[in-house]
Design a protein around this motif. Structure first.
Motif, short mmCIF file in Angstrom:
data_model
loop_
_atom_site.label_atom_id
_atom_site.label_comp_id
_atom_site.label_asym_id
_atom_site.label_seq_id
_atom_site.Cartn_x
_atom_site.Cartn_y
_atom_site.Cartn_z
N SER A 87 -6.36 0.75 -1.46
CA SER A 87 -5.77 -0.09 -2.39
C SER A 87 -4.89 0.66 -3.46
O SER A 87 -4.08 0.01 -4.22
N GLU A 88 -5.09 2.08 -3.44
CA GLU A 88 -4.34 2.80 -4.18
C GLU A 88 -2.95 2.92 -3.83
O GLU A 88 -1.95 2.78 -4.55
N ALA A 89 -2.58 2.91 -2.47
CA ALA A 89 -1.22 2.82 -1.93
C ALA A 89 -0.85 1.48 -2.29
O ALA A 89 0.25 1.29 -2.48
N ALA A 90 -1.42 0.62 -1.88
CA ALA A 90 -0.99 -0.86 -1.98
C ALA A 90 -0.74 -1.16 -3.47
O ALA A 90 0.46 -1.86 -3.80
N ALA A 91 -1.16 -0.56 -4.28
CA ALA A 91 -1.13 -0.60 -5.85
C ALA A 91 0.32 0.04 -6.01
O ALA A 91 0.97 -0.44 -6.98
N ARG A 92 0.47 1.22 -5.69
CA ARG A 92 1.61 1.92 -5.99
C ARG A 92 3.04 0.92 -5.05
O ARG A 92 4.06 1.00 -5.87
N GLY A 93 2.69 0.41 -4.13
CA GLY A 93 3.86 -0.52 -3.64
C GLY A 93 3.83 -1.87 -4.46
O GLY A 93 5.20 -2.13 -4.80
N LEU A 123 0.13 -1.20 4.10
CA LEU A 123 0.70 -1.30 2.68
C LEU A 123 0.63 0.28 2.39
O LEU A 123 1.11 0.51 1.16
N SER A 124 0.49 1.26 3.28
CA SER A 124 0.30 2.64 3.01
C SER A 124 1.79 3.19 3.33
O SER A 124 1.87 4.23 3.33
N GLU A 125 2.36 2.45 4.09
CA GLU A 125 3.66 2.78 4.70
C GLU A 125 4.93 2.54 4.05
O GLU A 125 5.20 1.26 3.81
N ALA A 126 6.04 3.52 3.73
CA ALA A 126 7.21 3.24 3.30
C ALA A 126 7.92 2.42 3.80
O ALA A 126 8.75 1.41 3.21
N ALA A 127 7.91 2.13 5.11
CA ALA A 127 8.73 1.40 6.15
C ALA A 127 8.29 -0.17 5.82
O ALA A 127 9.23 -1.01 5.87
N THR A 128 6.99 -0.43 5.37
CA THR A 128 6.58 -1.73 5.10
C THR A 128 7.56 -2.40 3.82
O THR A 128 7.94 -3.32 3.91
N TYR A 129 7.55 -1.37 2.84
CA TYR A 129 8.16 -1.76 1.41
C TYR A 129 9.73 -2.03 1.70
O TYR A 129 10.51 -2.97 1.05
N ARG A 130 10.35 -1.13 2.76
CA ARG A 130 11.60 -1.35 3.13
C ARG A 130 11.92 -2.68 3.68
O ARG A 130 12.70 -3.68 3.55
N THR A 131 11.06 -3.01 4.77
CA THR A 131 11.14 -4.53 5.55
C THR A 131 10.82 -5.76 4.33
O THR A 131 11.69 -6.56 4.50
N VAL A 132 10.00 -5.57 3.39
CA VAL A 132 9.72 -6.58 2.47
C VAL A 132 10.79 -6.61 1.59
O VAL A 132 11.25 -7.84 1.30
N ALA A 133 11.18 -5.55 0.96
CA ALA A 133 12.56 -5.56 0.04
C ALA A 133 13.72 -6.07 0.63
O ALA A 133 14.60 -7.07 0.43
N VAL A 144 11.70 1.86 -1.86
CA VAL A 144 10.97 2.78 -1.18
C VAL A 144 10.95 4.16 -2.14
O VAL A 144 9.95 4.76 -2.32
N ALA A 145 12.13 4.35 -2.89
CA ALA A 145 12.04 5.59 -3.78
C ALA A 145 11.04 5.31 -4.95
O ALA A 145 10.33 6.16 -5.34
N ALA A 146 10.91 4.00 -5.46
CA ALA A 146 9.89 3.65 -6.36
C ALA A 146 8.44 3.96 -6.14
O ALA A 146 7.60 4.52 -6.67
N PHE A 147 8.36 3.59 -4.42
CA PHE A 147 7.10 3.87 -4.03
C PHE A 147 6.46 5.24 -3.92
O PHE A 147 5.24 5.32 -4.11
#
Length: 202
Positions: A87-93, A123-133, A144-147
């Protein structure tokens, strides 16, 4: 007054609440929504998903009560059993998407849950945030930079403290906050009509 939505991206009941939150925000476009990560799986609770034996039974109940979908890719993650919900990684996302698109925080919280519960993405992977964004039409590099930035951890920790200060002990919790006044609108499961009734009585 504003709405404060305290959730955890790795909480199945929060995933189930996504449709209600979407409906509430569409009915009240004038109400700002602050999204706060609660921190469900942190510290000693960061263990392989197989150690939570209740997950599939709970998901069946969530789907039945809320109509939320759980995708095959997610079911495969559960079946494998080795995945660790952090949940810490997810909260960073959550902090990252909130930083890039603050006025869309509630919508993007739902998109992150969809990424995990339907598409089976970590939700610990930067690639997931790239996909969602990219799917949301955001600047994927900025997200990704913010994550990955140190500030994201600071924001995640502050979210957990804010949830505690608000007295939230379970997720999801939807609150109406007006100055020092905090009114619970939903905890765990509620329909948009139920939320509206509590909002009207507030």
């Amino acid at each position: 007054m504003k709405l404060v939505y305290v959730f955890d991206a790795y909480c199945g009941w929060s995933h189930g609440f996504t449709a209600t939150l979407r409906e509430v925000t569409s009915r009240h476009p004038d109400l700002p929504v602050e999204v706060v990560s609660g921190g469900l799986f942190t510290g000693s609770r960061r263990v392989p998903i197989r150690e939570f034996g209740y997950v599939q039974g709970a998901n069946a109940k969530i789907a039945e009560l809320t109509g939320a979908a759980f995708g095959q890719a997610y079911e495969d993650v559960i079946a494998d059993g080795s995945f660790v919900m952090d949940s810490e990684a997810a909260a960073r996302g959550v902090a990252a998407v909130r930083q890039v698109a603050p006025d869309r925080a509630a919508e993007l919280a739902g998109a992150l849950q969809h990424a995990f519960y339907v598409d089976g993405l970590s939700l610990s992977e930067a690639a997931t945030y790239r996909t969602v964004a990219q799917a949301a039409g955001l600047d994927a590099d900025a997200v990704v930079a913010a994550f990955e930035a140190p500030d994201a951890q600071t924001e995640a920790d502050e979210d957990f403290r804010r949830a505690a200060r608000l007295g939230v002990t379970g997720f999801p919790t939807l609150l109406a906050v007006d100055g020092d006044s905090v009114t619970p609108l939903a905890h765990g499961h509620a329909t948009a009509d139920q939320v509206d009734e509590r909002l009207a009585a507030h």
